[in-house]
Design a protein around this motif. Structure first.
Motif, short mmCIF file in Angstrom:
data_model
loop_
_atom_site.label_atom_id
_atom_site.label_comp_id
_atom_site.label_asym_id
_atom_site.label_seq_id
_atom_site.Cartn_x
_atom_site.Cartn_y
_atom_site.Cartn_z
N ASP A 1 -30.77 -150.88 28.46
CA ASP A 1 -30.53 -152.12 29.17
C ASP A 1 -31.91 -152.65 29.55
O ASP A 1 -32.47 -152.29 30.59
N TYR A 2 -32.48 -153.49 28.70
CA TYR A 2 -33.88 -153.86 28.82
C TYR A 2 -34.21 -154.54 30.15
O TYR A 2 -35.17 -154.16 30.84
N SER A 3 -33.43 -155.54 30.54
CA SER A 3 -33.76 -156.25 31.77
C SER A 3 -33.25 -155.52 33.01
O SER A 3 -33.96 -155.42 34.01
N GLY A 4 -32.03 -154.97 32.94
CA GLY A 4 -31.42 -154.37 34.11
C GLY A 4 -32.06 -153.07 34.54
O GLY A 4 -32.29 -152.84 35.74
N THR A 5 -32.39 -152.20 33.59
CA THR A 5 -32.96 -150.89 33.91
C THR A 5 -34.47 -150.89 33.87
O THR A 5 -35.12 -150.21 34.69
N THR B 1 -24.71 -146.94 25.08
CA THR B 1 -25.20 -148.30 25.30
C THR B 1 -25.70 -148.88 23.99
O THR B 1 -26.47 -148.23 23.27
N GLY C 1 -36.68 -153.85 33.46
CA GLY C 1 -37.43 -155.04 33.85
C GLY C 1 -38.18 -155.68 32.71
O GLY C 1 -39.24 -156.28 32.91
N SER D 1 -23.20 -145.90 35.44
CA SER D 1 -24.66 -145.99 35.50
C SER D 1 -25.29 -144.78 36.15
O SER D 1 -26.43 -144.44 35.87
N THR E 1 -38.13 -158.54 29.90
CA THR E 1 -37.46 -159.78 29.51
C THR E 1 -38.31 -160.54 28.51
O THR E 1 -39.54 -160.53 28.58
N THR F 1 -38.53 -151.47 38.46
CA THR F 1 -37.17 -151.99 38.41
C THR F 1 -36.23 -150.87 38.81
O THR F 1 -36.06 -149.90 38.06
N GLY F 2 -35.65 -150.96 40.01
CA GLY F 2 -34.82 -149.86 40.48
C GLY F 2 -35.65 -148.60 40.61
O GLY F 2 -36.68 -148.58 41.27
N SER G 1 -22.69 -153.39 26.70
CA SER G 1 -22.18 -152.66 27.88
C SER G 1 -22.07 -151.18 27.60
O SER G 1 -21.88 -150.77 26.47
#
Length: 494
Positions: free
Chosen positions: A96-100, A26, A102, A478, A104, A116-117, A473
């Motif tokens: 993945d700062y925002s996706g994994t 990543t 949280g 994942s 932002t 987050t998840g 990406s």
């Protein structure tokens, strides 16, 4: 941050590591975060900064492959049979700062989501460039930021603090560290955290022992001076210096780490805290109170020296707030037998330790003088959100120790129940909680904030109103990258 933070490591979940090699799964893209440097003349200049996620939250996997080096609370003993081999075999990947996680950022605002998840909590550092932490020398300066923690309940901590880390994350010092500040390595604090997966470029695998489903502790810890500028939720807040007898990031083992004897270590785990509720003003901070946590406000922290120069000895740490255009002085101490102090000084710390009957580890580790020496060297800005597996955050927002009489001076720290703060409950009941830090400013005393009027806010003596105005990406599925995590034991005063 209570400890560790300021203690300091936090209670976060997921698989985490201070990885040393760099993975290619990543791309690492640091979220941009602007902040301002101000001058005595009244002007402020915007700096184009960014933040980086701590290495302990990142996916750690085999070099050139996708096998986890650490899963749940256990190391892969094939990849990590010893400390040095572990660092050679394991790669720390991009985030993945925002996706994994949280995390932002937008303009001058940074938001840290609690859950987050499968990830819980996070810790980030302010970067000067893509591979170097911003270093702050705060003597005779002030540091200011806005914070919104209106949805941060009992048991959570939205923390902002300074840590005496290396600017490059230990890249130059330790040959086993190939990642450096670009990947968030080199963490240390006054709690000498032993949950870090890598310290000094080596895996912390010796005598690794599980402490929860997703974390553990090794034989080594990572110590350094820590200034908890802000540890808070919507109910309570505290600011706390934690000095150490060592200079800079230092690996510890055994008694040096303060384990099992809390006060045998090389750092002060308790610190000298100023929590308005604990110090006798129960109306000052919280929803609908003088500092109303139901909406955003500004926090100003001033680091005075004995001769009012940037080369003097640290003598006082003073706090102001600004909300709705009103400058609010800090609350005054209202404890029988104590002077009505409204800032942290050596006299305040001595009196607090005596009245509360606490071990004076603050003076034993050098007090404000040692803290000031760390400031002169330069410290790294840390921002985090976490829950507390060690003490359920009761030291910040409830009665602590929970079994003590709440009427005893120093025990009551906030209105949260002594049954609150259980991590499993906080994580399931308040996953959408978050903290937002914004409008960070740094400059000479009086240069970073403005207000149209002044309020005593509990009777503080600092009532002068400033009139200065600031102007990817992944190629890996994942499911391969197990969620990162760490256990922060960052707390303040016992």
């Amino acid at each position: 941050m209570f400890p560790t933070a300021a203690l300091t490591s936090f209670a976060f979940l997921a698989v985490a590591v201070r990885g040393q090699q760099v993975g290619t799964s990543t791309a690492e893209n640091h979220p941009a975060l602007s902040w301002q440097t101000c001058t005595t003349g009244g002007s402020c200049t915007t700096n184009s900064g960014s933040v980086v996620l701590d290495a302990n939250w990142r996916w750690l996997h085999s070099v050139g492959g996708y096998t986890n080096c650490y899963t749940g609370n256990e190391w892969d003993t094939t990849l990590c049979p010893d400390a040095v081999t572990c660092a050679e075999n394991c790669a720390l990947d991009g985030a993945d700062y925002s996706g994994t996680y949280g995390i932002t950022a937008s303009g001058d605002a940074l938001t840290l989501q609690f859950v987050t998840g499968s990830n819980v909590g996070s810790r980030v550092y302010l970067l000067a460039d893509s591979s170097t932490y911003e270093m702050f020398q705060v003597l005779n300066k002030e540091f200011t930021f806005d914070v919104d923690l209106s949805n941060l309940p009992c048991g959570l901590n939205g923390a902002l603090y300074f840590s005496e880390m290396d600017a490059d994350g230990g890249l130059a010092k330790y040959s086993g560290n190939k990642a450096g500040a670009a990947y968030g390595t080199g963490y240390c604090d006054s709690q000498c955290p032993r949950d870090l997966k890598f310290i000094n470029g080596e895996g912390n695998v010796v005598n690794w022992t599980s402490t929860s489903a997703n974390s553990g502790t090794g034989s080594y810890g990572s110590c350094c001076n820590e200034m908890d500028v802000w540890e808070a939720n919507s109910i309570s807040s505290a600011y706390t210096p934690h000095p150490c007898s060592v200079s800079g990031q230092t690996r510890c083992t055994g008694d040096q780490c303060g384990s099992p004897d809390r006060y045998a270590g090389i750092c002060d785990p308790d610190g000298c805290d100023f929590n308005s509720y604990r110090m006798g003003d129960t109306t000052f901070y919280g929803p609908g109170k003088t500092v109303d946590t139901s909406s955003k406000f500004t926090v100003v922290t001033q680091f005075y020296t004995n001769d009012n120069t940037t080369t003097g000895t640290l003598s006082e740490i003073r706090r102001l707030y600004v909300q709705n255009g009103v400058v609010i002085s800090n609350s005054k101490v209202n404890i029988p037998g104590m002077t009505a102090y409204d800032s942290i000084t050596s006299d305040y710390c001595d009196a607090q330790k005596t009245i509360f009957g606490n071990t004076d580890s603050f003076d034993n580790q050098g007090g404000l003088t040692a803290m000031g020496e760390a400031f002169a060297q330069g410290v790294v800005l840390v921002m985090s959100v976490w829950d507390d597996y060690a003490a359920e955050m009761l030291w910040l927002d409830s009665d602590y120790p929970a079994t003590a009489d709440a009427s005893t001076p120093g025990v009551a720290r906030g209105t949260c129940a002594t049954t609150s703060g259980v991590p499993s409950q906080v994580e399931s009941q308040s996953p959408g909680s978050s903290v937002t830090f914004s409008n960070i400013k740094f400059g000479p005393i009086g240069s970073t904030y403005t207000g149209t009027s002044s309020s005593s806010g509990g009777g503080g003596s600092t009532t002068t109103t400033s009139t200065v105005k600031s102007s990817s990406s992944s190629s890996t599925p994942s499911s391969t990258a197990t969620a990162p995590g760490a256990t922060q034991t960052h707390y303040g005063q016992w």
